[in-house]
Scaffold this motif. Structure first.
Motif, PDB file in Angstrom:
ATOM      1  N   ASN A 293      18.595   0.306  -7.978  1.00 12.21           N
ATOM      2  CA  ASN A 293      17.922   1.428  -7.302  1.00 12.21           C
ATOM      3  C   ASN A 293      18.884   2.353  -6.562  1.00 12.21           C
ATOM      4  N   ALA A 294      20.159   2.308  -6.910  1.00 13.93           N
ATOM      5  CA  ALA A 294      21.122   3.239  -6.310  1.00 13.93           C
ATOM      6  C   ALA A 294      21.078   4.578  -7.046  1.00 13.93           C
ATOM      7  N   ILE A 299      29.188  13.641  -9.055  1.00 13.83           N
ATOM      8  CA  ILE A 299      30.388  13.086  -8.424  1.00 13.83           C
ATOM      9  C   ILE A 299      31.213  12.335  -9.456  1.00 13.83           C
ATOM     10  N   MET A 300      32.491  12.132  -9.139  1.00 18.21           N
ATOM     11  CA  MET A 300      33.365  11.271  -9.921  1.00 18.21           C
ATOM     12  C   MET A 300      33.652  10.018  -9.105  1.00 18.21           C
ATOM     13  N   LEU A 301      33.416   8.849  -9.704  1.00 17.46           N
ATOM     14  CA  LEU A 301      33.638   7.577  -9.022  1.00 17.46           C
ATOM     15  C   LEU A 301      34.571   6.700  -9.845  1.00 17.46           C
ATOM     16  N   ARG A 313      26.269  11.219  -3.456  1.00 22.26           N
ATOM     17  CA  ARG A 313      26.227  12.545  -4.069  1.00 22.26           C
ATOM     18  C   ARG A 313      27.486  13.316  -3.678  1.00 22.26           C
ATOM     19  N   GLY A 314      27.935  14.147  -4.574  1.00 20.70           N
ATOM     20  CA  GLY A 314      29.095  14.970  -4.277  1.00 20.70           C
ATOM     21  C   GLY A 314      28.919  16.339  -4.883  1.00 20.70           C
ATOM     22  N   GLY A 315      30.006  16.954  -5.237  1.00 22.68           N
ATOM     23  CA  GLY A 315      29.912  18.264  -5.863  1.00 22.68           C
ATOM     24  C   GLY A 315      31.106  18.511  -6.754  1.00 22.68           C
ATOM     25  N   PHE A 316      30.852  18.951  -7.953  1.00 27.07           N
ATOM     26  CA  PHE A 316      31.937  19.365  -8.845  1.00 27.07           C
ATOM     27  C   PHE A 316      32.376  20.780  -8.480  1.00 27.07           C
TER      28      PHE A 316
END
Length: 330
Positions: A293-294, A299-301, A313-316
């Motif tokens: 449930n994640a 984003i890049m992880l 959450r991130g942003g390209f």
């Protein structure tokens, strides 16, 4: 003989080295290679003819019980609370009312392994799983007579006389002598590093003439901290993952995506494990574990563990940067 065997699985540990994940989840329920650590153990029991298990619970034991009761209804499972963390020997001793004098297979709840346990149970000998290690100071060590019979066991010796580490898998053809030895070390207050150790009880058995042999453990995978959890994930995916195709996404195997997970417009892999209920969207993820449930978006992880119900959450960014330029993102 195997039909009478009962599995004893200590799962009471707090898992401090895996925080923050173990603040809200017991270590044995963290995912690796597609399922909880504990599931890797329980899934192997039916093939060994074992239908009954005793779980020694403690930290967040109610969550362990809920998971096992929901997913392993085919097993008869008893739960014993370890109210104080007094060591592995103390934990195993709590199973005596359920195991009695039956054959017992003891497996540490955070140990994922590969070994011929079917052969061990069929062999009819008391036996300990061992594996040669480069740094024996860090482990319980077994010394043998050269023919596989144990002569001495030492917990984390300062000067090891052997490189055979105790891996956390033990088989005893009868439970009663083991439980009597465990009772003896507690009665005599024999402790190692402040705790009652299973190793010390086995040494009592050996000193009294009980024959204990060893068997080789081919795969021994540590799940005790984030770095080794990810390493175990890589190894198991290399061995067990099947090819995966996800429409609209690019997959570089090995990757394991559980049923019920959603992956949209992503690049996954290699070595990614995604649990049920997780949502991955517009993300590049490699060498990572995403728990149930994640949410992972935009984003890049890499080399990451995302806990249950966590949101990442991130942003390209797209840039068109000329020569001799400098760009700083904050």
């Amino acid at each position: 003989m195997t039909r009478d065997t009962i599995a004893i699985i200590p799962v009471a540990g707090v898992g401090t080295r895996l925080r923050p994940h173990t603040h809200t989840l017991p270590k044995v329920l963290l995912h690796v290679a597609g399922k909880p650590i504990l599931a890797h153990i329980l899934d192997d029991l039916p093939a060994l003819g074992i239908t009954r298990a005793v779980l020694i619970v403690g930290y967040m034991g109610e969550l362990v019980r809920e998971y096992v009761d929901e997913h392993y209804r085919h097993l008869h499972v008893d739960y014993v609370e370890q109210p104080e963390r007094l060591g592995l020997g103390h934990a195993v001793s709590l199973a005596e009312p359920y195991a009695g004098d039956r054959p017992v297979l003891i497996i540490l709840g955070d140990t994922i392994f590969e070994a011929d346990l079917e052969g061990v149970l069929a062999g009819g000998e008391n036996s300990i799983g061992v594996k040669a290690v480069a740094d024996p100071h860090r482990f319980g060590i077994v010394e043998t007579d050269g023919q596989g019979r144990v002569t001495r066991m030492v917990e984390k010796p300062e000067e090891p006389a052997s490189d055979l580490a105790i891996t956390g898998i033990y088989y005893f053809t009868r439970g009663r002598p083991l439980f009597e030895a465990l009772a003896e070390i507690q009665r005599r207050d024999i402790r190692t590093r402040g705790e009652f150790q299973l190793t010390d009880a086995m040494q009592v058995l050996v000193a009294g003439g009980t024959v204990i042999t060893t068997f080789p453990v081919q795969g021994w995978y540590d799940c005790g901290k984030t770095e080794t959890l990810l390493e175990t994930n890589r190894v198991l995916l290399d061995k067990r993952a099947q090819p995966v195709q996800i429409p609209g996404s690019v997959v570089h195997g090995p990757v394991l995506v559980a049923a019920g997970a959603t992956v949209e417009n992503c690049i996954l892999g290699p070595h990614v494990s995604v649990a049920a209920g997780a949502l991955l969207r517009n993300a590049v993820v490699r060498d990572s574990i995403v728990n149930e449930n994640a949410t992972v978006e935009d984003i890049m992880l890499e080399s990451s563990v995302v806990g249950e119900n966590a949101v990442v959450r991130g942003g390209f960014r797209r840039v068109n940067v000329g020569d001799s330029s400098e760009v700083f993102f904050t």
